[in-house]
Design an enzyme around this catalytic site. Sequence first.
Site, PDB file in Angstrom:
ATOM      1  N   GLU A  40       0.798  -0.850  -0.200  1.00  0.00           N
ATOM      2  CA  GLU A  40      -0.044   0.104   0.106  1.00  0.00           C
ATOM      3  C   GLU A  40       0.812   1.278  -0.115  1.00  0.00           C
ATOM      4  O   GLU A  40       2.026   1.270   0.614  1.00  0.00           O
ATOM      5  CB  GLU A  40      -0.733  -0.301   1.386  1.00  0.00           C
ATOM      6  CG  GLU A  40      -1.628   1.039   1.557  1.00  0.00           C
ATOM      7  CD  GLU A  40      -2.019   1.227   2.455  1.00  0.00           C
ATOM      8  OE1 GLU A  40      -3.069   1.430   2.747  1.00  0.00           O
ATOM      9  OE2 GLU A  40      -2.200   0.914   3.689  1.00  0.00           O
ATOM     10  N   LYS A 106      -9.459   0.235  -1.368  1.00  0.00           N
ATOM     11  CA  LYS A 106      -9.768  -0.197  -0.640  1.00  0.00           C
ATOM     12  C   LYS A 106     -10.751   0.017  -0.035  1.00  0.00           C
ATOM     13  O   LYS A 106     -11.490   1.540  -0.205  1.00  0.00           O
ATOM     14  CB  LYS A 106      -8.641   0.094  -0.108  1.00  0.00           C
ATOM     15  CG  LYS A 106      -8.490   0.074   1.416  1.00  0.00           C
ATOM     16  CD  LYS A 106      -7.550   1.000   2.614  1.00  0.00           C
ATOM     17  CE  LYS A 106      -7.265  -0.073   4.264  1.00  0.00           C
ATOM     18  NZ  LYS A 106      -6.051   1.238   4.510  1.00  0.00           N
ATOM     19  N   CYS A 142      -3.918  -3.396   3.884  1.00  0.00           N
ATOM     20  CA  CYS A 142      -3.675  -3.427   5.111  1.00  0.00           C
ATOM     21  C   CYS A 142      -5.081  -3.873   5.697  1.00  0.00           C
ATOM     22  O   CYS A 142      -5.599  -4.543   6.194  1.00  0.00           O
ATOM     23  CB  CYS A 142      -3.594  -2.254   4.853  1.00  0.00           C
ATOM     24  SG  CYS A 142      -2.442  -1.113   6.758  1.00  0.00           S
TER      25      CYS A 142
END
Length: 279
Positions: A40, A106, A142
């Site tokens: 990321e 995300k 993440c």
Amino acid sequence: MRIALAQITSGTDPAANLELVDEFTERAAAAGAQLVLFPEATMCRFGVGLSAIAEPLDGPWATGVRTIAARAGIVVVAGMFVPADDGRVSNTLVAAGPGVDAHYHKIYLYDAFGFAESRTVAPGSEPTTITVDGVTVGLTTCYDIRFPELFVELASRGAQLITVHASWGSGPGKLEQWTLLARARALDTTGYIAAVDQAYPGDEIAKAGPTGVGGSVVTSPTGEVLAAAGAEPQLLVYDIDLDAARSARDTIAVLHNRTSLDQLGRPELAQFGKAQSLR
């Protein structure tokens, strides 16, 4: 299937970070990898204004990733930032290479541990898979790793390998949580997890926000740690045994047993997108 995890330290210059993508992709290709994973925020680390560096998916940075992947002949997945419709940015993975041209925004935003990602980042809403040499690979970013329902959904779509691309926040116990969560998601899905993090950038930069702790890891379908990095920049290469993944799914039938919840009149527990928010 040979994969590579490029644990790098991104700076604030997207052009310099693209050179890191080029360097580590060439190293991964030379090692025989079919897929190389970058963290990321590969485009630019956290702790600076993201809207000023965000680019569209057809902009020069993503185009550069595609060019690097095409030249190396392997699939590259890297984190970048894309302008969102509401003035924020999307925290995005761009995936490119032989037979692959995709992206993932995300879904779960890091509004935790005193950080509010949603102030500047707009959430995505669609789980994403790619196909690498006939293998279905799920993509996550993440904080997504704390939400097993996303991983189960990707596994239900056929993902034998799920990748996690992170810039993990530092702090007491955070590295241990990262490893534990990767192992847990492997058990949830009876599949491989390849979790690549930013290398630890040092104490001063770490104060700016979630900028990585290292500890990139590959876990087996039974939750075993197969390979792990330290805190420093590193290229971690590992051969995934896809037969082992198929065998684990036959033996530990959690995915099959989970779908049987439909028969209990509780389909909302078995279908990811219909009964709950993706954010």
